[in-house]
Design a protein around this motif. Sequence first.
Motif, PDB file in Angstrom:
ATOM      1  N   ASP A  81      -5.642   5.461   3.543  1.00 20.28           N
ATOM      2  CA  ASP A  81      -4.970   5.898   2.314  1.00 20.28           C
ATOM      3  C   ASP A  81      -5.845   6.781   1.432  1.00 20.28           C
ATOM      4  O   ASP A  81      -5.392   7.260   0.402  1.00 20.28           O
ATOM      5  CB  ASP A  81      -4.386   4.707   1.539  1.00 20.28           C
ATOM      6  CG  ASP A  81      -5.453   3.734   1.077  1.00 20.28           C
ATOM      7  OD1 ASP A  81      -6.633   3.928   1.428  1.00 20.28           O
ATOM      8  OD2 ASP A  81      -5.100   2.765   0.375  1.00 20.28           O
ATOM      9  N   ARG A  82      -7.101   7.032   1.854  1.00 16.94           N
ATOM     10  CA  ARG A  82      -7.876   8.012   1.093  1.00 16.94           C
ATOM     11  C   ARG A  82      -7.364   9.428   1.356  1.00 16.94           C
ATOM     12  O   ARG A  82      -7.671  10.361   0.638  1.00 16.94           O
ATOM     13  CB  ARG A  82      -9.373   7.902   1.414  1.00 16.94           C
ATOM     14  CG  ARG A  82      -9.775   8.158   2.862  1.00 16.94           C
ATOM     15  CD  ARG A  82     -11.273   7.825   3.039  1.00 16.94           C
ATOM     16  NE  ARG A  82     -11.778   8.087   4.373  1.00 16.94           N
ATOM     17  CZ  ARG A  82     -11.693   7.240   5.398  1.00 16.94           C
ATOM     18  NH1 ARG A  82     -11.074   6.073   5.235  1.00 16.94           N
ATOM     19  NH2 ARG A  82     -12.202   7.550   6.574  1.00 16.94           N
TER      20      ARG A  82
ATOM     21  N   ARG B 132     -14.259  -1.725   0.387  1.00 20.19           N
ATOM     22  CA  ARG B 132     -14.286  -3.035  -0.264  1.00 20.19           C
ATOM     23  C   ARG B 132     -13.372  -4.012   0.480  1.00 20.19           C
ATOM     24  O   ARG B 132     -13.724  -5.154   0.753  1.00 20.19           O
ATOM     25  CB  ARG B 132     -13.860  -2.888  -1.727  1.00 20.19           C
ATOM     26  CG  ARG B 132     -14.214  -4.086  -2.579  1.00 20.19           C
ATOM     27  CD  ARG B 132     -14.233  -3.757  -4.061  1.00 20.19           C
ATOM     28  NE  ARG B 132     -13.026  -3.105  -4.510  1.00 20.19           N
ATOM     29  CZ  ARG B 132     -12.993  -1.911  -5.118  1.00 20.19           C
ATOM     30  NH1 ARG B 132     -14.110  -1.270  -5.341  1.00 20.19           N
ATOM     31  NH2 ARG B 132     -11.860  -1.388  -5.488  1.00 20.19           N
ATOM     32  N   LEU B 133     -12.180  -3.510   0.854  1.00 22.25           N
ATOM     33  CA  LEU B 133     -11.203  -4.340   1.578  1.00 22.25           C
ATOM     34  C   LEU B 133     -11.765  -4.794   2.925  1.00 22.25           C
ATOM     35  O   LEU B 133     -11.622  -5.953   3.318  1.00 22.25           O
ATOM     36  CB  LEU B 133      -9.916  -3.526   1.778  1.00 22.25           C
ATOM     37  CG  LEU B 133      -8.719  -4.235   2.387  1.00 22.25           C
ATOM     38  CD1 LEU B 133      -8.259  -5.370   1.482  1.00 22.25           C
ATOM     39  CD2 LEU B 133      -7.564  -3.246   2.577  1.00 22.25           C
ATOM     40  N   ILE B 134     -12.431  -3.880   3.612  1.00 20.86           N
ATOM     41  CA  ILE B 134     -13.038  -4.226   4.906  1.00 20.86           C
ATOM     42  C   ILE B 134     -14.057  -5.344   4.716  1.00 20.86           C
ATOM     43  O   ILE B 134     -14.058  -6.336   5.441  1.00 20.86           O
ATOM     44  CB  ILE B 134     -13.681  -2.970   5.552  1.00 20.86           C
ATOM     45  CG1 ILE B 134     -12.588  -2.020   6.052  1.00 20.86           C
ATOM     46  CG2 ILE B 134     -14.627  -3.358   6.687  1.00 20.86           C
ATOM     47  CD1 ILE B 134     -13.090  -0.668   6.551  1.00 20.86           C
TER      48      ILE B 134
ATOM     49  N   ASP C 256     -20.095   8.762   7.315  1.00 20.69           N
ATOM     50  CA  ASP C 256     -21.125   7.800   7.721  1.00 20.69           C
ATOM     51  C   ASP C 256     -20.796   6.363   7.331  1.00 20.69           C
ATOM     52  O   ASP C 256     -21.026   5.442   8.107  1.00 20.69           O
ATOM     53  CB  ASP C 256     -22.477   8.197   7.117  1.00 20.69           C
ATOM     54  CG  ASP C 256     -22.969   9.527   7.671  1.00 20.69           C
ATOM     55  OD1 ASP C 256     -22.503   9.893   8.766  1.00 20.69           O
ATOM     56  OD2 ASP C 256     -23.764  10.198   7.017  1.00 20.69           O
ATOM     57  N   GLU C 257     -20.242   6.192   6.108  1.00 20.68           N
ATOM     58  CA  GLU C 257     -19.993   4.819   5.659  1.00 20.68           C
ATOM     59  C   GLU C 257     -18.905   4.137   6.486  1.00 20.68           C
ATOM     60  O   GLU C 257     -18.757   2.918   6.442  1.00 20.68           O
ATOM     61  CB  GLU C 257     -19.681   4.771   4.158  1.00 20.68           C
ATOM     62  CG  GLU C 257     -18.493   5.580   3.696  1.00 20.68           C
ATOM     63  CD  GLU C 257     -18.849   7.018   3.284  1.00 20.68           C
ATOM     64  OE1 GLU C 257     -19.489   7.722   4.093  1.00 20.68           O
ATOM     65  OE2 GLU C 257     -18.456   7.436   2.182  1.00 20.68           O
ATOM     66  N   TYR C 258     -18.131   4.924   7.229  1.00 24.08           N
ATOM     67  CA  TYR C 258     -17.081   4.340   8.078  1.00 24.08           C
ATOM     68  C   TYR C 258     -17.550   4.185   9.532  1.00 24.08           C
ATOM     69  O   TYR C 258     -16.754   4.080  10.445  1.00 24.08           O
ATOM     70  CB  TYR C 258     -15.810   5.186   8.012  1.00 24.08           C
ATOM     71  CG  TYR C 258     -15.258   5.285   6.609  1.00 24.08           C
ATOM     72  CD1 TYR C 258     -14.442   4.280   6.098  1.00 24.08           C
ATOM     73  CD2 TYR C 258     -15.600   6.352   5.782  1.00 24.08           C
ATOM     74  CE1 TYR C 258     -13.963   4.339   4.801  1.00 24.08           C
ATOM     75  CE2 TYR C 258     -15.133   6.421   4.481  1.00 24.08           C
ATOM     76  CZ  TYR C 258     -14.320   5.419   3.999  1.00 24.08           C
ATOM     77  OH  TYR C 258     -13.855   5.477   2.712  1.00 24.08           O
TER      78      TYR C 258
ATOM     79  N   ALA D 152     -11.000   5.653  -1.154  1.00 20.88           N
ATOM     80  CA  ALA D 152     -12.034   5.604  -0.114  1.00 20.88           C
ATOM     81  C   ALA D 152     -12.947   4.402  -0.340  1.00 20.88           C
ATOM     82  O   ALA D 152     -13.311   3.694   0.600  1.00 20.88           O
ATOM     83  CB  ALA D 152     -12.843   6.897  -0.126  1.00 20.88           C
ATOM     84  N   GLU D 153     -13.294   4.165  -1.614  1.00 17.51           N
ATOM     85  CA  GLU D 153     -14.150   3.019  -1.921  1.00 17.51           C
ATOM     86  C   GLU D 153     -13.402   1.706  -1.747  1.00 17.51           C
ATOM     87  O   GLU D 153     -13.955   0.718  -1.276  1.00 17.51           O
ATOM     88  CB  GLU D 153     -14.704   3.145  -3.350  1.00 17.51           C
ATOM     89  CG  GLU D 153     -15.898   4.072  -3.407  1.00 17.51           C
ATOM     90  CD  GLU D 153     -16.214   4.551  -4.801  1.00 17.51           C
ATOM     91  OE1 GLU D 153     -15.916   3.814  -5.755  1.00 17.51           O
ATOM     92  OE2 GLU D 153     -16.734   5.669  -4.927  1.00 17.51           O
ATOM     93  N   GLU D 154     -12.117   1.704  -2.150  1.00 13.31           N
ATOM     94  CA  GLU D 154     -11.299   0.488  -1.987  1.00 13.31           C
ATOM     95  C   GLU D 154     -11.209   0.074  -0.527  1.00 13.31           C
ATOM     96  O   GLU D 154     -11.239  -1.117  -0.203  1.00 13.31           O
ATOM     97  CB  GLU D 154      -9.887   0.720  -2.534  1.00 13.31           C
ATOM     98  CG  GLU D 154      -9.768   0.454  -4.020  1.00 13.31           C
ATOM     99  CD  GLU D 154      -8.445   0.959  -4.580  1.00 13.31           C
ATOM    100  OE1 GLU D 154      -7.445   0.946  -3.829  1.00 13.31           O
ATOM    101  OE2 GLU D 154      -8.421   1.382  -5.746  1.00 13.31           O
TER     102      GLU D 154
END
Lengths: 72, 364
Positions: free
Chosen positions: B249-250, A63-65, B5-7, A58-60
Amino acid sequence: MCLGIPGRIIEISGSVAVIDVAGARKTVSMALLDGVSMGDYVIVHAGFAIEKIDTQKAEETLRLINEVIVKR
Amino acid sequence: MKYLDEYRAREQAQGILGRIREISKRPVNIMEICGTHTHAISRYGIRQALPPNIRLISGPGCPVCVTSAGDINRIIAFSRARPDVIIATFGDMLRVPGSNSSLQEERAAGGDIRVVYSPLNALDFARTNPEKEVVIYAVGFETTAPTVAATILQAHTEAIKNLSVLSLHKLTPPAMKALLDSGGAVIDGFICPGHVTAIIGAKAYGFLADDYHAACVVAGFEPLDAIFGIYMLISQLEAGRAEIEIQYDRVVTWDGNRRAQAIIAEVYEPCDSTWRGVGMIPGSGLAIRQAYAQYDALRRFEIPAGDETEPAGCRCGEVLKGMIAPPECPLFGRACNTERPVGPCMVSSEGTCAAYYKYRSITV
Protein backbone atom coordinates in the motif's frame (compact mmCIF):
# COMPACT_ATOMS: atom_id res chain seq x y z
CA MET A 1 8.70 -6.07 -17.59
CA CYS A 2 6.51 -4.52 -14.96
CA LEU A 3 9.71 -3.89 -13.09
CA GLY A 4 9.56 -0.57 -11.28
CA ILE A 5 12.35 1.03 -9.31
CA PRO A 6 12.04 3.59 -6.51
CA GLY A 7 13.81 6.91 -6.82
CA ARG A 8 13.70 10.43 -5.39
CA ILE A 9 12.86 13.53 -7.40
CA ILE A 10 15.82 15.92 -7.31
CA GLU A 11 14.85 18.26 -10.14
CA ILE A 12 11.50 18.89 -11.74
CA SER A 13 10.54 21.12 -14.61
CA GLY A 14 7.19 20.82 -16.31
CA SER A 15 6.49 17.19 -17.12
CA VAL A 16 10.12 16.06 -16.89
CA ALA A 17 12.02 15.25 -13.71
CA VAL A 18 15.47 14.08 -12.72
CA ILE A 19 15.29 11.15 -10.33
CA ASP A 20 18.01 9.85 -8.06
CA VAL A 21 17.94 6.07 -8.29
CA ALA A 22 20.56 4.63 -5.92
CA GLY A 23 22.94 7.46 -6.76
CA ALA A 24 22.36 7.34 -10.52
CA ARG A 25 20.48 10.21 -12.16
CA LYS A 26 17.68 9.35 -14.53
CA THR A 27 15.53 11.73 -16.53
CA VAL A 28 11.93 10.53 -16.48
CA SER A 29 8.57 11.72 -17.72
CA MET A 30 6.00 12.88 -15.15
CA ALA A 31 3.18 12.72 -17.71
CA LEU A 32 1.38 9.97 -15.77
CA LEU A 33 1.44 11.65 -12.35
CA ASP A 34 -0.30 14.63 -10.77
CA GLY A 35 0.74 16.46 -7.66
CA VAL A 36 4.37 15.45 -7.18
CA SER A 37 7.08 17.75 -5.90
CA MET A 38 10.80 17.88 -5.16
CA GLY A 39 11.95 15.24 -2.69
CA ASP A 40 9.03 12.89 -3.38
CA TYR A 41 9.81 9.24 -3.97
CA VAL A 42 8.27 7.66 -7.06
CA ILE A 43 8.25 4.30 -8.85
CA VAL A 44 9.85 4.48 -12.29
CA HIS A 45 8.82 2.14 -15.12
CA ALA A 46 9.91 2.42 -18.78
CA GLY A 47 11.05 6.02 -18.40
CA PHE A 48 7.90 7.24 -16.64
CA ALA A 49 7.09 7.83 -12.98
CA ILE A 50 3.98 5.67 -12.56
CA GLU A 51 3.13 6.28 -8.89
CA LYS A 52 4.21 8.18 -5.83
CA ILE A 53 5.52 6.23 -2.82
CA ASP A 54 3.50 6.94 0.32
CA THR A 55 6.34 7.18 2.83
CA GLN A 56 4.05 6.94 5.85
CA LYS A 57 2.49 3.72 4.57
CA ALA A 58 5.98 2.40 3.79
CA GLU A 59 6.88 2.72 7.47
CA GLU A 60 3.54 1.25 8.59
CA THR A 61 4.21 -1.84 6.46
CA LEU A 62 7.50 -2.47 8.26
CA ARG A 63 5.85 -1.86 11.64
CA LEU A 64 3.06 -4.32 10.78
CA ILE A 65 5.59 -6.95 9.73
CA ASN A 66 7.45 -6.56 13.02
CA GLU A 67 4.19 -6.81 14.98
CA VAL A 68 3.27 -10.07 13.29
CA ILE A 69 6.72 -11.52 14.02
CA VAL A 70 6.66 -10.45 17.68
CA LYS A 71 3.31 -12.22 18.18
CA ARG A 72 5.11 -15.56 18.01
CA MET B 1 18.69 2.14 -1.33
CA LYS B 2 15.68 3.58 0.49
CA TYR B 3 12.40 1.68 -0.06
CA LEU B 4 14.33 -1.40 -1.21
CA ASP B 5 16.91 -2.46 1.39
CA GLU B 6 14.60 -2.36 4.40
CA TYR B 7 12.32 -4.86 2.65
CA ARG B 8 15.17 -7.34 2.21
CA ALA B 9 16.00 -8.03 5.86
CA ARG B 10 16.75 -11.72 6.29
CA GLU B 11 15.81 -11.88 9.99
CA GLN B 12 12.33 -10.48 9.37
CA ALA B 13 11.89 -12.80 6.40
CA GLN B 14 12.65 -15.80 8.62
CA GLY B 15 10.27 -14.41 11.25
CA ILE B 16 7.32 -14.18 8.85
CA LEU B 17 8.12 -17.62 7.40
CA GLY B 18 7.95 -18.94 10.97
CA ARG B 19 4.50 -17.37 11.42
CA ILE B 20 3.36 -18.88 8.13
CA ARG B 21 4.46 -22.34 9.32
CA GLU B 22 2.48 -21.82 12.55
CA ILE B 23 -0.82 -20.78 10.97
CA SER B 24 -0.77 -22.85 7.77
CA LYS B 25 -2.74 -26.08 8.17
CA ARG B 26 -4.36 -27.01 4.89
CA PRO B 27 -3.03 -27.56 1.37
CA VAL B 28 -3.38 -24.44 -0.76
CA ASN B 29 -2.46 -23.40 -4.28
CA ILE B 30 -1.40 -19.79 -4.71
CA MET B 31 -0.67 -18.29 -8.10
CA GLU B 32 1.68 -15.38 -8.53
CA ILE B 33 0.54 -13.67 -11.69
CA CYS B 34 3.48 -11.37 -12.25
CA GLY B 35 6.80 -12.46 -13.73
CA THR B 36 8.62 -10.03 -11.45
CA HIS B 37 7.13 -11.90 -8.48
CA THR B 38 8.16 -15.22 -10.03
CA HIS B 39 11.72 -13.98 -10.20
CA ALA B 40 11.73 -12.57 -6.65
CA ILE B 41 10.29 -15.85 -5.33
CA SER B 42 12.94 -17.88 -7.18
CA ARG B 43 15.82 -15.52 -6.45
CA TYR B 44 15.22 -15.49 -2.70
CA GLY B 45 14.33 -19.20 -2.48
CA ILE B 46 10.87 -18.43 -1.11
CA ARG B 47 9.18 -21.43 -2.76
CA GLN B 48 11.51 -23.88 -1.00
CA ALA B 49 11.23 -22.04 2.34
CA LEU B 50 7.45 -22.48 2.57
CA PRO B 51 5.87 -25.52 4.19
CA PRO B 52 5.09 -28.28 1.65
CA ASN B 53 1.32 -27.76 1.90
CA ILE B 54 1.68 -24.31 0.28
CA ARG B 55 2.21 -24.62 -3.44
CA LEU B 56 3.19 -21.53 -5.42
CA ILE B 57 2.19 -21.67 -9.08
CA SER B 58 3.56 -19.21 -11.61
CA GLY B 59 1.05 -17.51 -13.87
CA PRO B 60 0.89 -15.76 -17.23
CA GLY B 61 2.53 -12.51 -16.10
CA CYS B 62 5.46 -12.15 -18.43
CA PRO B 63 4.43 -10.00 -21.39
CA VAL B 64 7.11 -11.41 -23.68
CA CYS B 65 6.02 -14.96 -22.84
CA VAL B 66 2.31 -14.45 -23.45
CA THR B 67 2.87 -12.78 -26.81
CA SER B 68 1.61 -15.39 -29.25
CA ALA B 69 3.86 -17.21 -31.70
CA GLY B 70 1.78 -15.58 -34.45
CA ASP B 71 2.56 -12.08 -33.17
CA ILE B 72 6.29 -12.93 -33.01
CA ASN B 73 6.29 -14.34 -36.55
CA ARG B 74 4.30 -11.36 -37.75
CA ILE B 75 6.85 -8.72 -36.63
CA ILE B 76 9.73 -10.82 -38.00
CA ALA B 77 8.02 -11.06 -41.41
CA PHE B 78 7.26 -7.32 -41.31
CA SER B 79 10.85 -6.43 -40.49
CA ARG B 80 12.02 -8.53 -43.46
CA ALA B 81 9.47 -7.00 -45.82
CA ARG B 82 10.21 -3.43 -44.71
CA PRO B 83 13.94 -2.95 -44.07
CA ASP B 84 13.30 0.81 -44.32
CA VAL B 85 11.26 0.77 -41.10
CA ILE B 86 12.90 1.20 -37.69
CA ILE B 87 11.40 -1.30 -35.26
CA ALA B 88 11.64 -0.18 -31.63
CA THR B 89 11.36 -3.04 -29.16
CA PHE B 90 11.96 -3.76 -25.49
CA GLY B 91 15.13 -5.80 -25.08
CA ASP B 92 13.46 -8.96 -23.82
CA MET B 93 11.63 -9.40 -27.10
CA LEU B 94 14.82 -9.57 -29.15
CA ARG B 95 15.80 -13.19 -28.54
CA VAL B 96 12.34 -14.78 -28.55
CA PRO B 97 12.40 -17.39 -31.30
CA GLY B 98 9.73 -17.29 -33.95
CA SER B 99 9.16 -20.26 -36.27
CA ASN B 100 12.34 -19.66 -38.25
CA SER B 101 14.05 -16.54 -36.91
CA SER B 102 14.10 -13.96 -34.12
CA LEU B 103 14.32 -10.17 -34.10
CA GLN B 104 17.94 -10.58 -33.02
CA GLU B 105 18.71 -12.69 -36.09
CA GLU B 106 16.86 -10.21 -38.30
CA ARG B 107 18.94 -7.40 -36.83
CA ALA B 108 22.14 -9.33 -37.51
CA ALA B 109 20.92 -9.78 -41.10
CA GLY B 110 20.58 -6.03 -41.48
CA GLY B 111 17.13 -5.19 -40.14
CA ASP B 112 16.90 -1.83 -38.37
CA ILE B 113 15.73 -3.16 -35.02
CA ARG B 114 16.52 -0.99 -32.01
CA VAL B 115 16.13 -1.74 -28.33
CA VAL B 116 14.38 0.86 -26.21
CA TYR B 117 14.26 1.26 -22.45
CA SER B 118 11.32 3.64 -22.74
CA PRO B 119 8.83 4.17 -25.58
CA LEU B 120 10.01 7.79 -25.47
CA ASN B 121 13.29 6.55 -27.01
CA ALA B 122 11.27 5.64 -30.11
CA LEU B 123 10.01 9.21 -30.24
CA ASP B 124 13.65 10.33 -30.41
CA PHE B 125 14.27 7.91 -33.30
CA ALA B 126 11.29 9.44 -35.12
CA ARG B 127 12.53 13.01 -34.52
CA THR B 128 16.07 12.27 -35.67
CA ASN B 129 15.07 10.07 -38.65
CA PRO B 130 12.27 12.08 -40.29
CA GLU B 131 12.75 10.19 -43.56
CA LYS B 132 12.07 6.85 -41.87
CA GLU B 133 9.04 5.22 -40.29
CA VAL B 134 9.36 4.09 -36.66
CA VAL B 135 7.14 1.29 -35.34
CA ILE B 136 6.99 0.51 -31.61
CA TYR B 137 6.48 -3.22 -31.05
CA ALA B 138 4.38 -2.61 -27.97
CA VAL B 139 4.06 -5.55 -25.63
CA GLY B 140 3.26 -5.15 -21.95
CA PHE B 141 0.49 -5.09 -19.39
CA GLU B 142 -1.38 -2.22 -17.78
CA THR B 143 1.88 -0.88 -16.30
CA THR B 144 3.42 -0.34 -19.73
CA ALA B 145 0.30 0.57 -21.74
CA PRO B 146 0.03 4.14 -20.33
CA THR B 147 3.70 4.82 -21.13
CA VAL B 148 3.07 3.94 -24.78
CA ALA B 149 -0.24 5.85 -24.79
CA ALA B 150 1.53 8.93 -23.36
CA THR B 151 4.15 8.58 -26.10
CA ILE B 152 1.40 8.60 -28.75
CA LEU B 153 -0.12 11.71 -27.16
CA GLN B 154 3.30 13.37 -27.15
CA ALA B 155 3.78 12.50 -30.83
CA HIS B 156 0.35 14.00 -31.49
CA THR B 157 1.25 17.23 -29.63
CA GLU B 158 4.51 17.58 -31.55
CA ALA B 159 2.81 16.60 -34.85
CA ILE B 160 5.32 13.79 -35.36
CA LYS B 161 4.02 11.84 -38.31
CA ASN B 162 6.49 8.97 -38.73
CA LEU B 163 5.75 7.09 -35.50
CA SER B 164 3.25 4.28 -35.04
CA VAL B 165 2.54 1.48 -32.58
CA LEU B 166 1.82 -2.21 -33.09
CA SER B 167 -0.25 -2.61 -29.94
CA LEU B 168 -0.04 -6.07 -28.38
CA HIS B 169 -0.82 -4.82 -24.88
CA LYS B 170 -2.64 -7.22 -22.63
CA LEU B 171 -4.94 -6.78 -19.65
CA THR B 172 -4.50 -8.80 -16.47
CA PRO B 173 -7.99 -9.25 -14.91
CA PRO B 174 -9.55 -10.87 -18.03
CA ALA B 175 -6.67 -13.37 -18.13
CA MET B 176 -7.16 -14.26 -14.45
CA LYS B 177 -10.84 -14.81 -15.14
CA ALA B 178 -10.04 -16.97 -18.20
CA LEU B 179 -7.64 -19.10 -16.14
CA LEU B 180 -10.29 -19.78 -13.49
CA ASP B 181 -12.99 -20.41 -16.12
CA SER B 182 -10.75 -22.89 -17.97
CA GLY B 183 -10.84 -25.19 -14.93
CA GLY B 184 -7.16 -26.04 -15.44
CA ALA B 185 -4.95 -25.24 -12.48
CA VAL B 186 -6.79 -25.15 -9.13
CA ILE B 187 -6.12 -21.75 -7.58
CA ASP B 188 -7.17 -20.79 -4.04
CA GLY B 189 -5.58 -17.39 -4.01
CA PHE B 190 -3.61 -14.90 -6.07
CA ILE B 191 -0.55 -12.79 -5.38
CA CYS B 192 -1.70 -9.87 -7.52
CA PRO B 193 0.83 -7.83 -9.48
CA GLY B 194 2.01 -4.71 -7.65
CA HIS B 195 2.75 -2.36 -10.51
CA VAL B 196 -0.14 -3.39 -12.75
CA THR B 197 -2.38 -2.68 -9.77
CA ALA B 198 -0.69 0.68 -9.11
CA ILE B 199 -2.29 1.66 -12.43
CA ILE B 200 -5.66 -0.16 -12.40
CA GLY B 201 -6.38 -0.11 -8.63
CA ALA B 202 -7.05 -3.08 -6.36
CA LYS B 203 -10.81 -2.83 -6.82
CA ALA B 204 -10.30 -4.32 -10.30
CA TYR B 205 -10.03 -7.75 -8.61
CA GLY B 206 -13.36 -7.52 -6.76
CA PHE B 207 -14.95 -10.12 -9.06
CA LEU B 208 -12.31 -12.70 -8.12
CA ALA B 209 -13.35 -12.63 -4.46
CA ASP B 210 -17.08 -12.18 -5.11
CA ASP B 211 -17.64 -14.60 -8.01
CA TYR B 212 -14.80 -17.10 -7.61
CA HIS B 213 -14.12 -16.98 -3.87
CA ALA B 214 -10.42 -16.48 -4.60
CA ALA B 215 -8.30 -14.70 -1.99
CA CYS B 216 -6.24 -11.84 -3.43
CA VAL B 217 -3.32 -9.89 -1.99
CA VAL B 218 -1.59 -7.19 -4.01
CA ALA B 219 2.06 -7.53 -3.03
CA GLY B 220 5.29 -5.65 -3.60
CA PHE B 221 8.39 -7.20 -5.13
CA GLU B 222 10.98 -7.25 -2.37
CA PRO B 223 11.33 -10.48 -0.38
CA LEU B 224 9.57 -9.15 2.75
CA ASP B 225 6.72 -7.87 0.59
CA ALA B 226 6.26 -11.21 -1.17
CA ILE B 227 6.57 -13.29 2.02
CA PHE B 228 4.24 -11.02 3.97
CA GLY B 229 1.79 -11.10 1.05
CA ILE B 230 1.82 -14.90 1.29
CA TYR B 231 1.28 -14.63 5.06
CA MET B 232 -1.78 -12.41 4.42
CA LEU B 233 -3.11 -14.92 1.86
CA ILE B 234 -2.63 -17.87 4.21
CA SER B 235 -4.38 -15.92 7.00
CA GLN B 236 -7.36 -15.40 4.67
CA LEU B 237 -7.46 -18.99 3.41
CA GLU B 238 -7.13 -20.54 6.89
CA ALA B 239 -10.06 -18.38 8.06
CA GLY B 240 -12.12 -19.29 4.98
CA ARG B 241 -12.06 -15.68 3.78
CA ALA B 242 -11.78 -14.51 0.17
CA GLU B 243 -11.01 -10.81 0.12
CA ILE B 244 -8.93 -8.28 -1.75
CA GLU B 245 -6.11 -6.93 0.42
CA ILE B 246 -3.21 -4.63 -0.38
CA GLN B 247 0.17 -5.48 1.12
CA TYR B 248 1.99 -3.01 -1.19
CA ASP B 249 0.00 0.00 0.00
CA ARG B 250 2.98 2.35 -0.15
CA VAL B 251 2.38 2.32 -3.91
CA VAL B 252 -1.02 0.69 -4.59
CA THR B 253 -4.45 2.17 -3.87
CA TRP B 254 -8.01 0.91 -4.39
CA ASP B 255 -8.64 3.30 -7.25
CA GLY B 256 -5.23 3.20 -8.93
CA ASN B 257 -3.60 5.94 -10.98
CA ARG B 258 -6.58 7.76 -12.47
CA ARG B 259 -4.47 9.95 -14.70
CA ALA B 260 -2.79 6.90 -16.26
CA GLN B 261 -6.21 5.22 -16.62
CA ALA B 262 -7.55 8.31 -18.42
CA ILE B 263 -4.55 8.34 -20.80
CA ILE B 264 -5.07 4.65 -21.60
CA ALA B 265 -8.79 5.25 -22.22
CA GLU B 266 -8.06 8.27 -24.42
CA VAL B 267 -5.81 6.32 -26.78
CA TYR B 268 -6.95 2.71 -26.50
CA GLU B 269 -10.09 0.62 -26.42
CA PRO B 270 -10.38 -3.00 -25.25
CA CYS B 271 -10.15 -5.69 -27.92
CA ASP B 272 -9.86 -9.47 -28.06
CA SER B 273 -6.30 -10.72 -27.80
CA THR B 274 -4.49 -14.03 -28.32
CA TRP B 275 -2.30 -15.21 -25.45
CA ARG B 276 0.30 -17.91 -25.92
CA GLY B 277 -0.92 -21.14 -24.40
CA VAL B 278 -4.31 -19.73 -23.44
CA GLY B 279 -5.68 -18.68 -26.83
CA MET B 280 -8.06 -15.81 -27.50
CA ILE B 281 -9.35 -14.05 -24.39
CA PRO B 282 -12.24 -11.64 -25.02
CA GLY B 283 -11.55 -8.04 -24.07
CA SER B 284 -8.00 -8.77 -22.90
CA GLY B 285 -6.11 -6.55 -25.33
CA LEU B 286 -5.88 -2.86 -26.18
CA ALA B 287 -6.41 -1.52 -29.70
CA ILE B 288 -5.73 2.06 -30.77
CA ARG B 289 -8.90 4.15 -31.10
CA GLN B 290 -10.03 5.58 -34.43
CA ALA B 291 -9.14 9.10 -33.26
CA TYR B 292 -5.47 8.05 -33.15
CA ALA B 293 -5.60 5.81 -36.25
CA GLN B 294 -2.55 7.54 -37.76
CA TYR B 295 -0.45 6.08 -34.92
CA ASP B 296 -1.77 2.54 -35.43
CA ALA B 297 0.79 0.43 -37.29
CA LEU B 298 -1.93 -2.08 -38.18
CA ARG B 299 -3.88 0.60 -40.05
CA ARG B 300 -0.80 2.24 -41.52
CA PHE B 301 0.98 -0.83 -42.88
CA GLU B 302 0.03 -4.22 -44.12
CA ILE B 303 1.14 -6.53 -41.30
CA PRO B 304 -0.49 -9.93 -41.93
CA ALA B 305 -1.15 -12.30 -39.03
CA GLY B 306 1.70 -14.76 -38.42
CA ASP B 307 1.82 -18.54 -38.13
CA GLU B 308 0.73 -19.65 -34.62
CA THR B 309 2.70 -22.95 -34.62
CA GLU B 310 4.53 -23.41 -31.31
CA PRO B 311 8.18 -24.58 -31.24
CA ALA B 312 8.32 -28.40 -31.36
CA GLY B 313 8.19 -29.99 -27.91
CA CYS B 314 7.88 -26.63 -26.11
CA ARG B 315 5.40 -26.65 -23.22
CA CYS B 316 5.46 -22.90 -22.45
CA GLY B 317 1.70 -22.82 -22.97
CA GLU B 318 1.11 -25.20 -20.06
CA VAL B 319 3.69 -23.38 -17.91
CA LEU B 320 1.89 -20.07 -18.53
CA LYS B 321 -1.43 -21.55 -17.41
CA GLY B 322 0.13 -22.99 -14.25
CA MET B 323 -0.63 -26.53 -15.45
CA ILE B 324 2.98 -27.70 -15.15
CA ALA B 325 6.12 -26.41 -13.44
CA PRO B 326 9.09 -25.83 -15.78
CA PRO B 327 11.05 -28.96 -14.73
CA GLU B 328 8.11 -31.07 -15.95
CA CYS B 329 8.88 -30.00 -19.54
CA PRO B 330 11.23 -32.56 -21.14
CA LEU B 331 13.19 -29.76 -22.83
CA PHE B 332 13.86 -27.86 -19.57
CA GLY B 333 17.56 -27.51 -18.82
CA ARG B 334 18.49 -29.85 -21.65
CA ALA B 335 17.49 -28.74 -25.15
CA CYS B 336 16.12 -25.50 -23.67
CA ASN B 337 18.27 -23.33 -21.40
CA THR B 338 19.02 -19.63 -21.01
CA GLU B 339 21.94 -19.87 -23.47
CA ARG B 340 19.87 -21.60 -26.16
CA PRO B 341 16.21 -21.01 -25.33
CA VAL B 342 13.49 -22.84 -27.26
CA GLY B 343 10.45 -21.12 -25.79
CA PRO B 344 9.77 -17.58 -24.59
CA CYS B 345 9.50 -18.53 -20.90
CA MET B 346 13.23 -19.39 -20.99
CA VAL B 347 14.16 -16.24 -22.95
CA SER B 348 12.63 -13.44 -20.99
CA SER B 349 14.24 -12.15 -17.82
CA GLU B 350 10.74 -12.47 -16.33
CA GLY B 351 9.96 -15.89 -17.77
CA THR B 352 9.03 -18.70 -15.39
CA CYS B 353 11.43 -21.20 -16.96
CA ALA B 354 14.29 -18.68 -16.85
CA ALA B 355 13.58 -18.07 -13.13
CA TYR B 356 13.54 -21.79 -12.34
CA TYR B 357 16.67 -22.40 -14.40
CA LYS B 358 18.71 -19.46 -13.17
CA TYR B 359 17.99 -20.01 -9.48
CA ARG B 360 17.67 -23.83 -9.55
CA SER B 361 20.14 -24.40 -6.71
CA ILE B 362 19.01 -21.67 -4.32
CA THR B 363 17.57 -22.37 -0.89
CA VAL B 364 16.93 -19.91 1.95
